[in-house]
Design a protein around this motif. Structure first.
Motif, PDB file in Angstrom:
ATOM      1  N   ASP A   1       1.091  -1.331  -0.416  1.00 15.88           N
ATOM      2  CA  ASP A   1      -0.225   0.612  -0.270  1.00 15.88           C
ATOM      3  C   ASP A   1       1.418   0.965  -0.047  1.00 15.88           C
ATOM      4  N   ALA A   2       1.638   1.296   0.894  1.00 15.78           N
ATOM      5  CA  ALA A   2       2.760   2.161   0.531  1.00 15.78           C
ATOM      6  C   ALA A   2       3.186   2.472  -0.792  1.00 15.78           C
ATOM      7  N   LEU A   3       2.997   2.012  -1.192  1.00 17.33           N
ATOM      8  CA  LEU A   3       4.306   2.200  -2.333  1.00 17.33           C
ATOM      9  C   LEU A   3       3.688   2.870  -3.400  1.00 17.33           C
ATOM     10  N   VAL A   4       2.187   2.884  -3.283  1.00 19.43           N
ATOM     11  CA  VAL A   4       1.359   4.210  -4.163  1.00 19.43           C
ATOM     12  C   VAL A   4       0.496   4.905  -2.751  1.00 19.43           C
TER      13      VAL A   4
ATOM     14  N   PRO B   1      -0.201   8.282  -1.886  1.00 17.10           N
ATOM     15  CA  PRO B   1      -0.326   9.597  -2.466  1.00 17.10           C
ATOM     16  C   PRO B   1       0.813  10.469  -1.388  1.00 17.10           C
ATOM     17  N   VAL B   2       0.824  10.164  -0.163  1.00 19.53           N
ATOM     18  CA  VAL B   2       2.103  10.916   0.518  1.00 19.53           C
ATOM     19  C   VAL B   2       2.931  10.740   0.782  1.00 19.53           C
ATOM     20  N   ARG B   3       3.554   9.283   0.186  1.00 21.75           N
ATOM     21  CA  ARG B   3       4.346   8.520  -0.047  1.00 21.75           C
ATOM     22  C   ARG B   3       5.122   8.710  -1.406  1.00 21.75           C
ATOM     23  N   THR B   4       6.195  10.334  -2.147  1.00 16.42           N
ATOM     24  CA  THR B   4       6.114  10.456  -2.771  1.00 16.42           C
ATOM     25  C   THR B   4       7.485  10.510  -3.415  1.00 16.42           C
ATOM     26  N   ARG B   5       8.158  10.393  -2.064  1.00 17.02           N
ATOM     27  CA  ARG B   5       9.990  10.753  -2.603  1.00 17.02           C
ATOM     28  C   ARG B   5      10.794   9.343  -2.215  1.00 17.02           C
ATOM     29  N   THR B   6      11.968   8.485  -3.040  1.00 15.65           N
ATOM     30  CA  THR B   6      12.518   7.175  -2.210  1.00 15.65           C
ATOM     31  C   THR B   6      14.100   8.503  -1.515  1.00 15.65           C
ATOM     32  N   VAL B   7      14.990   7.531  -0.719  1.00 13.19           N
ATOM     33  CA  VAL B   7      15.888   8.230  -1.072  1.00 13.19           C
ATOM     34  C   VAL B   7      16.748   6.792  -0.199  1.00 13.19           C
ATOM     35  N   ILE B   8      18.164   6.943   0.276  1.00 16.28           N
ATOM     36  CA  ILE B   8      19.182   6.126   0.200  1.00 16.28           C
ATOM     37  C   ILE B   8      19.419   6.444   2.170  1.00 16.28           C
TER      38      ILE B   8
ATOM     39  N   ASP C   1       1.982   0.661  11.495  1.00 17.79           N
ATOM     40  CA  ASP C   1       2.598   1.296  11.580  1.00 17.79           C
ATOM     41  C   ASP C   1       4.395   1.580  10.143  1.00 17.79           C
ATOM     42  N   ALA C   2       3.287   2.496   9.276  1.00 14.41           N
ATOM     43  CA  ALA C   2       4.451   2.561   8.244  1.00 14.41           C
ATOM     44  C   ALA C   2       5.552   3.739   8.554  1.00 14.41           C
ATOM     45  N   GLU C   3       5.479   4.674   9.276  1.00 10.83           N
ATOM     46  CA  GLU C   3       6.468   4.807   9.547  1.00 10.83           C
ATOM     47  C   GLU C   3       7.587   4.635  10.080  1.00 10.83           C
ATOM     48  N   ARG C   4       7.639   3.420  11.068  1.00  8.01           N
ATOM     49  CA  ARG C   4       8.744   2.247  11.383  1.00  8.01           C
ATOM     50  C   ARG C   4       9.348   1.254  10.935  1.00  8.01           C
ATOM     51  N   VAL C   5       9.165   0.996   9.694  1.00  3.31           N
ATOM     52  CA  VAL C   5       9.333   0.192   8.736  1.00  3.31           C
ATOM     53  C   VAL C   5      10.105   0.676   8.052  1.00  3.31           C
ATOM     54  N   SER C   6      10.447  -0.751   7.370  1.00  8.72           N
ATOM     55  CA  SER C   6      12.189  -0.343   5.845  1.00  8.72           C
ATOM     56  C   SER C   6      10.776  -0.439   4.888  1.00  8.72           C
ATOM     57  N   LEU C   7      10.668   1.187   4.690  1.00  7.16           N
ATOM     58  CA  LEU C   7       9.990   0.868   3.297  1.00  7.16           C
ATOM     59  C   LEU C   7      11.195   0.840   1.939  1.00  7.16           C
ATOM     60  N   TRP C   8      11.472  -0.414   1.761  1.00  8.99           N
ATOM     61  CA  TRP C   8      12.623  -0.623   0.423  1.00  8.99           C
ATOM     62  C   TRP C   8      11.462  -0.014  -0.830  1.00  8.99           C
ATOM     63  N   ALA C   9      11.601   0.363  -1.780  1.00  6.53           N
ATOM     64  CA  ALA C   9      11.146   0.914  -3.083  1.00  6.53           C
ATOM     65  C   ALA C   9      12.444   1.391  -3.890  1.00  6.53           C
TER      66      ALA C   9
ATOM     67  N   HIS D   1       5.575   3.192 -10.524  1.00  8.83           N
ATOM     68  CA  HIS D   1       4.792   1.981 -11.515  1.00  8.83           C
ATOM     69  C   HIS D   1       4.107   0.313 -11.252  1.00  8.83           C
ATOM     70  N   ALA D   2       4.416   0.567  -9.770  1.00 11.14           N
ATOM     71  CA  ALA D   2       4.372  -0.951  -9.640  1.00 11.14           C
ATOM     72  C   ALA D   2       2.809  -1.533  -9.480  1.00 11.14           C
ATOM     73  N   ARG D   3       2.030  -2.026  -9.258  1.00 14.56           N
ATOM     74  CA  ARG D   3       0.772  -2.312  -9.858  1.00 14.56           C
ATOM     75  C   ARG D   3       0.274  -4.024  -9.647  1.00 14.56           C
ATOM     76  N   THR D   4      -0.517  -3.790  -9.405  1.00 15.69           N
ATOM     77  CA  THR D   4      -1.279  -5.569  -8.739  1.00 15.69           C
ATOM     78  C   THR D   4      -1.467  -6.214  -9.595  1.00 15.69           C
ATOM     79  N   GLY D   5      -1.585  -7.180  -9.419  1.00 13.03           N
ATOM     80  CA  GLY D   5      -1.990  -8.133 -10.590  1.00 13.03           C
ATOM     81  C   GLY D   5      -1.534  -9.278 -10.476  1.00 13.03           C
TER      82      GLY D   5
END
Length: 340
Positions: free
Chosen positions: A250-253, A255-262, A309-317, A323-327
């Motif tokens: 869910d985090a991958l799409v 709309p609040v999470r628009t930025r990835t960082v190293i 709690d998505a604020e304390r998880v490593s949401l690797w992306a 562009h990640a989609r379901t199916g």
């Protein structure tokens, strides 16, 4: 060496080995059934668990590869470990975790046992990340009948992996841990459109391009630059067969999470993920110290995932996460390779 020689398939697409759950037998089977090639991720797993997944795929008649973490830990002084543990102590409080008192754990991810497993029960391809295996390990795997791939992020790392049968060329846009051989190195922004021509000029080894590839047009554009195949990971994270948590999908799409960082905040090793509160609060204090920092935050990540709690998880992306989609994964593979 062609894709058929290296992987036994005709379609030049490989599913990245995503450790921690996403790359289970179901995803590997779906990608391979669609004409690509999939890797089991041995990282973080007990050797017996890896062996069980191998049995599942062999029983189904699915060819596959296995990816192994090369021990390249950064020794972390107890004082530095304690400093960071105290820094993040408040993160564990909502879950009753005493992070300040956590033990300093450093291991080699069962390196010897995993190599022994792959020598006793060979697979077509073994890939390595975080460094290259020693020449004797490469030779032993070849005698067992396996091809050997090494993940590289620069020309210098490619030259150090000259004995490999092929190279996975990873740009800084890749999601999750960087395959850099030096975890203390400040990762420069690198583009596959630059890296692939540079490595093609330096070696005649097969090159598998990885990092940020999430659309058919990106795959089409990278192959003429010298890539023999492409590797995708984040693009498969939301598929039906992915073992990623629903929180992660869910985090991958979101709309609040628009930025990835190293970041090194979760594991002590550079990895790209969606920016969240934990990274914002702690990145500035995170030491180079894999796997000790990985073990320190692992209970927190597990508890936060369970709590949603998505604020304390490593949401690797990777950079192409939107562009990640379901199916079905097979449909994603078909769409990605439509222009190749």
């Amino acid at each position: 060496m062609t894709m058929t020689d290296l992987f036994g398939v005709d379609l030049p697409i490989v599913a990245a080995p995503m450790a921690g759950g996403p790359s289970g037998p179901g995803l590997v089977a779906a990608v391979t059934s669609a004409g690509g090639f999939g890797f089991l991720a041995a990282g973080y797993k007990q050797p017996a668990a890896v062996a069980a997944e191998m049995v599942d795929l062999r029983t189904a008649g699915i060819p596959f590869g296995v990816n192994v973490f090369v021990p390249s830990g950064s020794p972390l002084a107890e004082a530095e470990f304690r400093r960071y543990a105290r820094t993040i102590v408040g993160e564990g409080a909502p879950y009753g975790l005493d992070l300040a008192g956590a033990p300093l754990v450093s291991d080699d991810d069962h390196w010897a046992a995993k190599i022994d497993l792959l020598l006793a029960d060979p697979v077509p391809v073994v890939s390595f990340t975080f460094g290259g295996p020693s020449p004797d390990v490469v030779a032993a795997l070849r005698r067992a009948g396996s091809r050997v791939l090494v993940t590289v992020t620069s020309v210098d790392e490619a030259r150090a992996a000259a004995d490999a049968d092929g190279l996975i060329v990873q740009s800084s846009a890749a999601g999750a841990h960087s395959g850099t051989h030096d975890p203390a190195r400040v990762l420069p922004e690198t583009r596959l459109t630059d890296l692939i021509p540079q490595l093609r000029a330096a070696t005649d080894q097969p090159l598998i391009a990885a990092g940020g590839l999430a659309t058919a047009s990106q795959l089409r554009d990278i192959v003429p630059l010298g890539a023999d195949a492409v590797m995708v990971g984040t693009a498969l994270l939301r598929t039906d067969e992915s073992g990623a948590s629903q929180l992660h999908k869910d985090a991958l799409v979101d709309p609040v999470r628009t930025r990835t960082v190293i970041t090194r905040a979760f594991t002590g090793r550079p990895a790209r993920g969606l920016l969240n509160g934990f990274i914002e609060r702690n990145e500035a204090f995170a030491p180079v110290g894999y796997p000790a920092i990985h073990h320190l935050t692992r209970p927190l990540r597990a508890a936060a995932t369970q709590a949603g709690d998505a604020e304390r998880v490593s949401l690797w992306a990777g950079a192409g996460h939107r562009h990640a989609r379901t199916g079905p994964a097979g449909d994603v593979i078909a769409d990605l390779t439509a222009l190749l």
